[in-house]
Design a protein around this motif. Sequence first.
Motif, PDB file in Angstrom:
ATOM      1  N   TYR A   1      95.212  54.622  12.366  1.00  0.00           N
ATOM      2  CA  TYR A   1      94.471  54.462  13.606  1.00  0.00           C
ATOM      3  C   TYR A   1      95.419  54.700  14.772  1.00  0.00           C
ATOM      4  N   SER A   2      94.975  55.505  15.718  1.00  0.00           N
ATOM      5  CA  SER A   2      95.733  55.762  16.929  1.00  0.00           C
ATOM      6  C   SER A   2      94.829  55.451  18.122  1.00  0.00           C
ATOM      7  N   TYR A   3      95.276  54.569  18.990  1.00  0.00           N
ATOM      8  CA  TYR A   3      94.456  54.139  20.129  1.00  0.00           C
ATOM      9  C   TYR A   3      93.059  53.747  19.674  1.00  0.00           C
ATOM     10  N   GLU A   4      93.015  52.970  18.604  1.00  0.00           N
ATOM     11  CA  GLU A   4      91.797  52.382  18.051  1.00  0.00           C
ATOM     12  C   GLU A   4      90.826  53.395  17.465  1.00  0.00           C
ATOM     13  N   LYS A   5      91.263  54.627  17.322  1.00  0.00           N
ATOM     14  CA  LYS A   5      90.408  55.634  16.688  1.00  0.00           C
ATOM     15  C   LYS A   5      91.041  56.078  15.368  1.00  0.00           C
ATOM     16  N   LEU A   6      90.195  56.327  14.374  1.00  0.00           N
ATOM     17  CA  LEU A   6      90.677  56.762  13.077  1.00  0.00           C
ATOM     18  C   LEU A   6      91.210  58.185  13.192  1.00  0.00           C
ATOM     19  N   SER A   7      92.500  58.339  12.887  1.00  0.00           N
ATOM     20  CA  SER A   7      93.133  59.652  12.973  1.00  0.00           C
ATOM     21  C   SER A   7      93.296  60.305  11.607  1.00  0.00           C
ATOM     22  N   ILE A   8      93.608  59.502  10.613  1.00  0.00           N
ATOM     23  CA  ILE A   8      93.878  60.022   9.279  1.00  0.00           C
ATOM     24  C   ILE A   8      93.142  59.158   8.254  1.00  0.00           C
ATOM     25  N   ASN A   9      92.443  59.821   7.337  1.00  0.00           N
ATOM     26  CA  ASN A   9      91.870  59.187   6.157  1.00  0.00           C
ATOM     27  C   ASN A   9      92.345  60.033   4.995  1.00  0.00           C
ATOM     28  N   GLU A  10      93.224  59.469   4.175  1.00  0.00           N
ATOM     29  CA  GLU A  10      93.821  60.246   3.096  1.00  0.00           C
ATOM     30  C   GLU A  10      92.907  60.275   1.873  1.00  0.00           C
ATOM     31  N   SER A  11      91.678  60.748   2.102  1.00  0.00           N
ATOM     32  CA  SER A  11      90.709  60.906   0.999  1.00  0.00           C
ATOM     33  C   SER A  11      90.502  59.611   0.229  1.00  0.00           C
ATOM     34  N   VAL A  12      90.388  58.529   0.976  1.00  0.00           N
ATOM     35  CA  VAL A  12      90.217  57.219   0.363  1.00  0.00           C
ATOM     36  C   VAL A  12      88.734  57.010   0.029  1.00  0.00           C
ATOM     37  N   PRO A  13      88.420  56.458  -1.146  1.00  0.00           N
ATOM     38  CA  PRO A  13      87.008  56.224  -1.504  1.00  0.00           C
ATOM     39  C   PRO A  13      86.306  55.335  -0.490  1.00  0.00           C
ATOM     40  N   SER A  14      85.007  55.532  -0.358  1.00  0.00           N
ATOM     41  CA  SER A  14      84.237  54.828   0.680  1.00  0.00           C
ATOM     42  C   SER A  14      84.106  53.335   0.418  1.00  0.00           C
ATOM     43  N   ARG A  15      84.502  52.865  -0.745  1.00  0.00           N
ATOM     44  CA  ARG A  15      84.482  51.429  -1.001  1.00  0.00           C
ATOM     45  C   ARG A  15      85.546  50.702  -0.173  1.00  0.00           C
ATOM     46  N   PHE A  16      86.450  51.469   0.429  1.00  0.00           N
ATOM     47  CA  PHE A  16      87.410  50.949   1.400  1.00  0.00           C
ATOM     48  C   PHE A  16      86.956  51.411   2.789  1.00  0.00           C
ATOM     49  N   SER A  17      86.717  50.455   3.693  1.00  0.00           N
ATOM     50  CA  SER A  17      86.213  50.816   5.010  1.00  0.00           C
ATOM     51  C   SER A  17      87.098  50.169   6.076  1.00  0.00           C
ATOM     52  N   PRO A  18      87.882  50.982   6.817  1.00  0.00           N
ATOM     53  CA  PRO A  18      88.748  50.402   7.832  1.00  0.00           C
ATOM     54  C   PRO A  18      87.997  50.173   9.133  1.00  0.00           C
ATOM     55  N   GLU A  19      88.562  49.272   9.936  1.00  0.00           N
ATOM     56  CA  GLU A  19      87.988  48.984  11.243  1.00  0.00           C
ATOM     57  C   GLU A  19      89.104  48.539  12.172  1.00  0.00           C
ATOM     58  N   CYS A  20      89.069  49.034  13.413  1.00  0.00           N
ATOM     59  CA  CYS A  20      90.073  48.641  14.395  1.00  0.00           C
ATOM     60  C   CYS A  20      89.343  48.092  15.620  1.00  0.00           C
ATOM     61  N   PRO A  21      89.043  46.799  15.649  1.00  0.00           N
ATOM     62  CA  PRO A  21      88.237  46.233  16.734  1.00  0.00           C
ATOM     63  C   PRO A  21      88.939  46.236  18.096  1.00  0.00           C
ATOM     64  N   ASN A  22      90.277  46.149  18.086  1.00  0.00           N
ATOM     65  CA  ASN A  22      91.032  46.268  19.335  1.00  0.00           C
ATOM     66  C   ASN A  22      92.443  46.711  18.995  1.00  0.00           C
ATOM     67  N   SER A  23      93.275  46.870  19.998  1.00  0.00           N
ATOM     68  CA  SER A  23      94.590  47.474  19.775  1.00  0.00           C
ATOM     69  C   SER A  23      95.531  46.588  18.970  1.00  0.00           C
ATOM     70  N   SER A  24      95.187  45.311  18.798  1.00  0.00           N
ATOM     71  CA  SER A  24      96.076  44.402  18.072  1.00  0.00           C
ATOM     72  C   SER A  24      95.625  44.128  16.646  1.00  0.00           C
ATOM     73  N   LEU A  25      94.382  44.474  16.338  1.00  0.00           N
ATOM     74  CA  LEU A  25      93.790  44.071  15.068  1.00  0.00           C
ATOM     75  C   LEU A  25      93.390  45.273  14.226  1.00  0.00           C
ATOM     76  N   LEU A  26      93.585  45.132  12.922  1.00  0.00           N
ATOM     77  CA  LEU A  26      93.141  46.151  11.978  1.00  0.00           C
ATOM     78  C   LEU A  26      92.571  45.433  10.766  1.00  0.00           C
ATOM     79  N   ASN A  27      91.364  45.818  10.384  1.00  0.00           N
ATOM     80  CA  ASN A  27      90.723  45.222   9.213  1.00  0.00           C
ATOM     81  C   ASN A  27      90.530  46.277   8.133  1.00  0.00           C
ATOM     82  N   LEU A  28      90.459  45.814   6.898  1.00  0.00           N
ATOM     83  CA  LEU A  28      90.091  46.694   5.794  1.00  0.00           C
ATOM     84  C   LEU A  28      89.001  45.986   5.005  1.00  0.00           C
ATOM     85  N   HIS A  29      87.775  46.531   5.085  1.00  0.00           N
ATOM     86  CA  HIS A  29      86.623  45.940   4.408  1.00  0.00           C
ATOM     87  C   HIS A  29      86.525  46.528   3.002  1.00  0.00           C
ATOM     88  N   LEU A  30      86.325  45.642   2.038  1.00  0.00           N
ATOM     89  CA  LEU A  30      86.329  46.012   0.624  1.00  0.00           C
ATOM     90  C   LEU A  30      84.976  45.708   0.010  1.00  0.00           C
TER      91      LEU A  30
END
Lengths: 116, 109
Positions: free
Chosen positions: A49-78
Amino acid sequence: DTEVTQTPKHLVMGMTNKKSLKCEQHMGHRAMYWYKQKAKKPPELMFVYSYEKLSINESVPSRFSPECPNSSLLNLHLHALQPEDSALYLCASSQAYGTSGGYEQYFGPGTRLTVT
Amino acid sequence: GIQVEQSPPDLILQEGANSTLRCNFSDSVNNLQWFHQNPWGQLINLFYIPSGTKQNGRLSATTVATERYSLLYISSSQTTDSGVYFCAVAGNYGQNFVFGPGTRLSVLP
């Protein structure tokens, strides 16, 4: 302070569960990363994530869902994970992400995930 | 993409010994970091060293970017130095951080 925190430290989940991993940094960094590390292997990049936007997804299966709610936080939903997804999940941050230069990455302590 | 090799893959030392770990990479880099992964999985930053030489206590590192290698020196090793040492790089033409396979160090008392 060069600290990246991750919660929880350990997580055991069944294949039908939904859970989330959380990562936080207060260094003012604008890039955040998720890595996956299997036993006796090096970490492998999953998402950037760069500036809260997804920049790179290395072909990760959709059962992994990232989220960046603000510049300090990063979540990974499983959701609907498989036993082979059991691994150490590492979060990192850096000052920026881009082609203008290399930026030092700082890693959190990781979440050790077991899928049963 | 950029390739990273590390040697040796495994290293066993007696406490007090010195060692040199090597990292070779296949292309120009604008980021090179050395990490120590402790038994609990924490990746500890040792050096950010895309070029040049740095020292921090008993550890020092040198990167010769033109020849595409980096060296990590550990002097007077201690049992707490045990763990896996990773070199990771980001190439000039692609920003994704690639880790080498690591060197597993065991320091015996």
